[in-house]
Design an enzyme around this catalytic site. Structure first.
Site, short mmCIF file in Angstrom:
data_model
loop_
_atom_site.label_atom_id
_atom_site.label_comp_id
_atom_site.label_asym_id
_atom_site.label_seq_id
_atom_site.Cartn_x
_atom_site.Cartn_y
_atom_site.Cartn_z
N GLU B 62 0.62 -0.82 -0.32
CA GLU B 62 0.07 0.30 0.71
C GLU B 62 0.70 1.02 -0.04
O GLU B 62 0.17 2.47 -0.81
CB GLU B 62 -1.18 -0.20 1.34
N HIS B 131 -10.39 -5.32 10.30
CA HIS B 131 -11.03 -4.47 9.64
C HIS B 131 -12.33 -4.19 9.11
O HIS B 131 -13.20 -4.22 8.66
CB HIS B 131 -11.32 -6.21 8.88
C1 LIG Z 1 -2.15 -4.53 4.74
C2 LIG Z 1 -2.65 -5.55 4.44
N1 LIG Z 1 -3.63 -5.24 2.93
C3 LIG Z 1 -4.05 -6.17 2.16
C4 LIG Z 1 -5.13 -6.88 2.84
C5 LIG Z 1 -5.83 -7.80 2.15
N2 LIG Z 1 -5.35 -9.21 1.85
C6 LIG Z 1 -5.45 -9.95 3.61
S1 LIG Z 1 -4.76 -12.02 2.83
C7 LIG Z 1 -4.12 -11.15 1.24
C8 LIG Z 1 -3.28 -12.01 0.22
C9 LIG Z 1 -2.35 -12.30 1.18
O1 LIG Z 1 -1.14 -13.17 0.16
P1 LIG Z 1 -0.35 -13.15 0.97
O2 LIG Z 1 0.35 -13.56 1.70
O3 LIG Z 1 1.06 -14.54 -0.22
O4 LIG Z 1 -1.16 -14.88 1.78
P2 LIG Z 1 -2.03 -15.98 1.40
O5 LIG Z 1 -3.61 -15.79 1.67
O6 LIG Z 1 -1.55 -16.79 0.17
O7 LIG Z 1 -1.94 -16.30 2.34
C10 LIG Z 1 -4.46 -10.15 1.16
C11 LIG Z 1 -4.56 -8.91 -0.05
C12 LIG Z 1 -4.65 -7.45 4.16
N3 LIG Z 1 -4.79 -7.54 4.86
N4 LIG Z 1 -3.29 -6.51 5.17
#
Ligand SMILES: Cc1ncc(C[n+]2csc(CCOP(=O)(O)OP(=O)(O)O)c2C)c(N)n1
Ligand SMILES: Cc1ncc(C[n+]2csc(CCOP(=O)(O)OP(=O)(O)O)c2C)c(N)n1
Ligand SMILES: [Mg+2]
Ligand SMILES: [Mg+2]
Lengths: 324, 327, 324, 327
Positions: B62, B131
């Site tokens: 972000e 959230h």
């Molecule tokens: C700072 C932040 N940005 C965006 C999100 C929304 N979000 C939750 S899980 C996710 C994907 C995370 O990807 P990864 O780190 O690869 O973990 P995975 O979900 O694949 O286990 C996102 C974008 C968040 N929770 N926190």
């Protein structure tokens, strides 16, 4: 051919020397008027680091853009900002390049490609991705330089910008002015591996390290890096140099020795350039002294301009918060 | 004027789409806004219409991509940037507080930052403390920003179009629980000016000042109260910064009673600002009752639906408060 | 000797299998009750990734600490959290391990070394430095694991934590569950170089990549990494695996093919473990099925416990905001 | 009680030093707090006394080291973490807003986060828009935090000691321009409880509610106003969260006039919260004049000293406002 090269490097050498003199003398005046209480706030001087700023900016094209650091006077000057307006800014005058609203830490002039110094360490790196993004989108031959310090390389903003720029092949040239200190904190205390160039590896980004006190070398390095960046995407350049001045107004220099400072003083980029130009018989002493004298006059005039300028009217305080 | 029904989410999408057609410099960046269609489905098929070059999926960075949007705005583009949940603004707070809104001022007016930051705000979804927040009060404390919280599809569309055309950084706080609500909008193009409140219901006995998701709740409460002989005026602020103080003062002078309702936690919420404006205005002399506010309890948003419901304002609480004021 | 080894790996294999079954079945129940509207909010399932969680947690010592991700059910279960209390938490019941205040995204139990799942991607990494800092200061034989995803590796928090941990030699084991997607976004779209292990290089930190679907291999890798970390400082482990389930409740799977999902289903870590144990003649089918049945019962009981538990009283909403 | 004179900065240092001696688990982290002695010289010779193991210089990684402090607090240590300028809280805002204050609640009360975040706040130093803000209002909108803004050396010392012993995340906003001011404190050990306002001057005609750097200015204005026959009561809130509402209400009932003064920009500032508390209390019925607030103008802090001075509240403005209220 030899002669032509020599002319070129003479011209270039004198230009670099002039940039560095302007920067040095500009800051010496700032220091002076600060000590007299005629300049307020705080200032971060880059005395000793002018080679990095001059070589970098001369290696760019005029249309290129640049985000400076909190220690950005020399970066802005070498990029071509008007020194009268910049001096007036630091005095807080209404004629200042930011109308007196920004001061030393926020010098900017979009028309000169100076998109601003920044008071927040490393914040400029993501911002630089933005102008690069726009340039790439518009297929312009424009590179954006993001200056940052060795200390800034530990901020999250550094990582996010490096990753974004590489993932999107943005024409950003990340330029680290590595003076081995962040305020009092030596790089070895805050990085397990102090080779900042290695920080480009995870992003599949090329990196190069150069002697920042050799403005010729910096120039060459940046010139070819610029070529690379505009065609391929980001690159990291680490320019090793030294901050001879204290961190800011209030620095007791308790964290380093006089010997260390003196050793670097002896290798300062202005004297080095003079020596190099003389030794290579590129210039005469007179030619170099002419630059010295010319820049003294220019800076004196800038100071006079600033002194003669009025402060802003209080009414002006509400202007420039919002654009129409 | 011919009208059509549309959801809040689709109204937002239409605004983006129209402005992208209108101006080549408009583009959108954010996490999973392309093929995923956005975490709340807002972008829909925009990526198919405009391509991956203008509907751009970003890394989870972000700070990086909001900074990039600011830089692109300074360079003359018109980025719309999506932060998936408004709570995540905290990870790029420096960009929102110290960079975007201050650059123009610090640089003496030589640059502008025509950026819109869209984000999904509010609770009621069982998504717990990280959230579900409503952080608008923090944003309203930052000169240089504009802050919009639309409560209807029409307001969402009209205000978002204005926000995209605005030359300043605008934070556009979409209400999660409103995305699927429906409303009527004109078929023709329209915009709604930033900074104008909308009187969603006229009344003479008591003014409720609110915005966002709480508007419908206040309108419902007003209906009930009417049956009990209390005629409530409901002001939907729509824009919080700049705030339409005039509309508030005028109404309170008329009704002599003011209640502010918001979903954000009470302490430090924007209700304080609104009440301070009333209490230091001509309206002060007309007041027949203390100035009241109704907001979420001062706790992190709990996960358990029973608890979460319990901390939020609701129709019953609004009715009770108004009755208490009129007693 | 051979026999002893075999006994060891039998015991270990059955333990890993049990962990994985518990995780899988726990989440299948969560999915089920979610679809019935009896579980609220959102949940991020780790179906397909159990091998990474099980192998990692088994490779630790009981006193070790762990910060989980938003996709942390299996991580918490394998670390030994009480499944009854955890299931009750996800149902929002007062008997929940967080009294119903945290839910799926904030499962935590300090007594079990689970210092919390986190709703903010990558935020756990700096937090993990803190417990590691305390352990090092107290000269305890304790390692802190920070789980994170491939997508999280693009956040600034990742960089700052990696740098801090390495500069201070903190006993943190950074464990990346690399499922190649962040929601819909494939790793290749957001990283120029997708080899996450390389991200350790700038910090002078060792890294290793392991097949996350081979929980034996993960276990071995973590076990020796733990040894290294407690003596020397941080290390990065990348565990390659795949999320068979959707990202969260609302995932249309538009960003990947059925074929891809099916291919990974075929390689899922539970079936792999069963096959491995059978092929090596370490276990009989009956022994494996016994684990299967036992875990089904345990999870059924957990569901029953959750269903039987009451919701919190509204009065409870004010508790736990501040400590006395 | 024997007394001694001490500066605000040294009072803070003394508090840290005493608590570090008292409790082995207390330590301090921050940028250049060791041999550099802190950007404002607060830590002085602490590193010589306690060593680099307990006075720890960090990389420029606020997100990293504040997160590390939170983690260490959860593990039972008592970190004091210094953010050089309060404006830089924005780069670790997630830790301050989403992590430290919410962990206890989200985890059902099983952990606590006994951390103090000290930072230098406020303007008047010519440091421009990114080094001069007063961001306390944003912090007061976060349940789970405590927020302290001391105005005297004695308050600074007594409250910081309480903050270090507190089992919650406490944000301690030191006032840049007060560091060198002097005051008397007792030689003996003492603490001041969090959450109690202090009536710095009793009066019967008008209540000024303020805190931090503005306290001295309000006291000076009160002296001038006394000469004109207006007897002003000055309440120093000291702690903003939790806020001592009782002290405010009691005073306003007595004086029937209330003015809130703070240095933070007006819109969205904490004055709104204070006024809302008054306006929804018994005191409402006693008011003889509108509730007023005096704060910085709604602009980013300008560099030029003339402009910066112009946007800040000052004695003359306070006097004029009180007179207007009493007219
Ligand atoms: C700072 C932040 N940005 C965006 C999100 C929304 N979000 C939750 S899980 C996710 C994907 C995370 O990807 P990864 O780190 O690869 O973990 P995975 O979900 O694949 O286990 C996102 C974008 C968040 N929770 N926190
Ligand atoms: C986010 C943030 N943290 C801390 C500071 C305070 N600060 C200003 S300059 C500086 C040192 C920067 O070091 P480096 O990046 O090496 O640049 P140098 O000063 O050596 O040019 C610090 C800590 C700041 N301005 N912003
Ligand atoms: Mg440096
Ligand atoms: Mg992933």
């Amino acid at each position: 051919m030899k002669n032509e090269n020599n002319n070129k490097s003479k011209e270039l050498g004198l230009k670099l020397l002039k940039d560095m003199y302007l920067s040095r003398k500009f800051e010496e005046k700032v220091q002076h008027y600060f000590s007299l209480g005629m300049i307020h706030g705080t200032t971060h001087l880059s005395i000793g680091e002018e080679g990095a700023a001059a070589g970098t900016c001369e290696g760019l094209e005029p249309q290129d853009l640049m985000y400076a650091t909190h220690r950005g006077h020399s970066q802005a000057i070498c990029k071509g900002i008007d020194i009268n307006l910049m001096m007036a800014e630091i005095f807080g005058k209404v004629t200042g390049v930011c109308k007196g609203k920004g001061g030393s830490m926020h010098i900017a002039d979009k028309d000169k490609g100076v998109l601003g110094a920044n008071g927040i360490v490393a914040a400029a790196l993501p911002l630089a991705c933005g102008s690069a993004f726009a340039a790439k989108r518009r297929k312009q031959d424009v590179v954006t330089v993001a200056f940052f310090g060795d200390g800034a390389a530990n901020e999250g903003a550094f990582h996010e910008a490096m990753n974004l720029a590489s993932a999107w092949d943005l024409p950003v040239l990340f330029v680290c002015t590595n003076n081995t200190y962040a305020m009092s904190t030596h790089i070895s205390k805050v990085m397990k591996d102090t080779d900042i160039a290695k920080r480009a590896i995870p992003y599949g980004m090329p990196a190069e390290t150069v002697d920042g006190n050799d403005s010729f070398a910096v120039y060459e390095c940046i010139k070819s890096a610029r070529d690379y960046v505009v065609k391929n995407g980001p690159m990291l350049i680490v320019e090793n140099t030294y901050r001879i001045s204290g961190h800011s107004k209030s620095d007791g220099n308790l964290y380093r020795t006089k010997d260390e400072i003196n050793a670097w003083k002896a290798r300062n980029p202005i004297d080095k350039m003079r020596n190099d130009l003389l030794e290579a018989n590129t210039c005469t002493v007179d030619e170099l002294d002419a630059v010295d004298n010319e820049t003294t006059e220019l800076i004196d005039k800038a100071v006079q301009f600033a002194l003669d300028s009025p402060y802003p009217e209080l009414d002006d305080v509400y202007n420039d918060v919002y654009a129409l | 004027m011919p009208k059509k029904e549309i959801t809040y989410a689709n109204a937002i999408k239409e605004a983006i789409s129209e402005e992208m057609i209108r101006d080549e410099e408009v583009f959108m960046m954010g996490e999973d806004i392309g093929i995923y269609r956005g975490a709340f489905g807002v972008s829909g098929d925009l990526v198919e219409t405009f391509g991956e070059d203008r509907i751009i999926d970003t890394p989870i960075s972000e700070l990086g991509f909001v900074g990039c949007a600011i830089g692109a705005a300074v360079a003359g583009m018109r980025p719309i940037v999506e932060i998936m949940f408004s709570d995540f603004m905290t990870v790029c707070w420096d960009m929102i507080v110290n960079q975007a809104p201050k650059m123009r001022y610090m640089f003496g007016g030589k640059v502008s930052v025509p950026m819109v930051l869209r984000t999904a705000s509010g609770g009621g979804t069982g998504a717990a403390a990280q959230h579900s927040q409503s952080l608008e009060a923090m944003l309203c404390h930052v000169p240089g920003l504009k802050v919009i919280v639309p409560s209807t599809p029409r307001d969402a569309k009209g205000l978002l179009k204005s926000a995209i055309r605005d030359n300043n950084p605008v934070i556009f706080l979409e209400q999660k629980l409103l995305y699927r609500t429906k409303g009527m909008i004109e078929e023709e193009e329209f915009t709604i000016p930033i900074g104008e409140a909308d009187i969603k219901r006229e009344g003479k006995d008591c003014t409720i000042i609110t915005y966002g998701r709480m508007v419908q709740m206040c309108l419902a409460a007003a209906e009930s109260l009417e049956k009990e002989g209390i005629d409530v005026e409901v002001i939907d602020l729509r824009t919080l910064l700049p705030m339409d103080t005039e509309a508030i003062i005028k109404s309170v002078i008329k009704t002599r009673h003011a209640l502010v309702v918001h979903e954000a936690v009470k302490t430090g919420g924007i209700a304080g600002e609104i009440i301070a404006r009333i209490a230091d205005s001509e309206a002060f002399y007309y007041l027949d009752a203390p100035l009241k506010r109704l907001a979420s309890e001062d706790v992190p948003v709990p996960f358990c639906p029973v608890l979460e419901k319990g901390i939020l304002p609701d129709e019953a609480k609004i009715i009770a408060t108004v009755k208490e004021m009129m007693a």
